[in-house]
Design an enzyme around this catalytic site. Structure first.
Site, PDB file in Angstrom:
ATOM      1  N   SER A  29      49.843  53.478  -2.275  1.00  0.00           N
ATOM      2  CA  SER A  29      50.827  52.522  -2.034  1.00  0.00           C
ATOM      3  C   SER A  29      51.723  51.937  -3.010  1.00  0.00           C
ATOM      4  CB  SER A  29      50.118  50.863  -1.388  1.00  0.00           C
ATOM      5  OG  SER A  29      50.885  50.254  -0.687  1.00  0.00           O
ATOM      6  N   ASN A  30      52.212  50.813  -2.904  1.00  0.00           N
ATOM      7  CA  ASN A  30      53.351  50.557  -4.168  1.00  0.00           C
ATOM      8  C   ASN A  30      53.116  48.898  -4.190  1.00  0.00           C
ATOM      9  OD1 ASN A  30      55.281  49.105  -2.038  1.00  0.00           O
ATOM     10  ND2 ASN A  30      55.149  51.243  -1.463  1.00  0.00           N
TER      11      ASN A  30
END
Ligand code: C5P
Length: 221
Positions: A29-30
């Protein structure tokens, strides 16, 4: 605000960072918090729009008066945005979409004993915004550009390539801008080549400005 600027308008907003599964318990993810997209959805609802927020997993409360649809990964986000796009008046892609996902998702948890070095092969996700830009019919389309250098140049290029009406560009390397902070420092770039630069402000404040610009843009279309 609260002047009914978007009364009768259907607005779709995406928010948060996609989670691309590696196995049943892990993902890539981020650092997106979802705050900017949620702020835009909230501001649009305050202007009486019919708002659907397509949200990646976040810890944020659902803004009042907003319909929410949760998604996990880029492909789910893509399906959700496409399913709401045809009859919407404006679409805002504030989500941080993972450019890549694991090519294969393991059906069982990957065990560490079996690997000294673990290679995960990645494959490209669809560019959702690009797809919306190709099929838009009079909708006002807004994208985001988070860059660490040459923000305006990259933003102009992105606006054109993705067939956008407005692009919100921010330099995520600046303190107080970008991912996971409550403030942002943004420039708004338009299709006609004009732009406006804004000082640091809260994402809620910027959300109201973006919504005002969308309402002006819709009047001109
Ligand atoms: O190309 P880049 O990722 O910098 O563009 C950012 C904009 O494009 C954002 O509005 C983001 O939501 C959207 N995007 C998308 N699908 C992707 C990657 C980015 O819709 N796969």
């Amino acid at each position: 605000f609260g002047k009914g600027l978007l009364k009768g308008k259907k607005i779709i907003v995406s928010a948060g960072g996609t989670q691309e599964a590696i196995d049943p318990v892990r993902y890539i993810s981020n650092r997106s918090s979802g705050r900017m997209g949620y702020a835009i959805a909230r501001a649009a609802a305050m202007e009486d729009a019919d708002v659907t927020l397509v949200s990646c997993t976040t810890a944020l409360p659902v803004p009042s008066g907003v319909k929410i649809e949760y998604v996990r990964d880029a492909r789910e986000l893509c399906r959700a945005m496409n399913s709401h796009f045809d009859d919407c008046d404006a679409a805002i892609m504030a989500a941080a979409v993972s450019d890549y996902r694991p090519k294969v998702q393991a059906t069982q948890k990957i065990k560490k004993e079996s690997h000294d070095v673990l290679n995960i092969e990645l494959t490209q996700n669809p560019d959702i915004l690009y797809g919306l830009g190709q099929k838009k019919k009079g909708q006002f389309l807004v994208g985001f550009a988070a860059e660490t250098n040459d923000v305006i140049e990259h933003g102009k290029e992105k606006l054109k390539r993705k067939n956008l009406d407005m692009l919100v560009a921010n330099d995520v390397a600046m303190p107080g801008a970008g991912f996971n902070v409550p403030t942002n420092i943004a420039s708004l770039l338009y299709k006609d080549g004009t732009m406006e630069q804004y000082p640091k402000m809260t994402k809620d404040e910027l959300g109201h400005i973006i919504v005002e610009k969308i309402s002006e843009g819709l009047k001109q279309q």
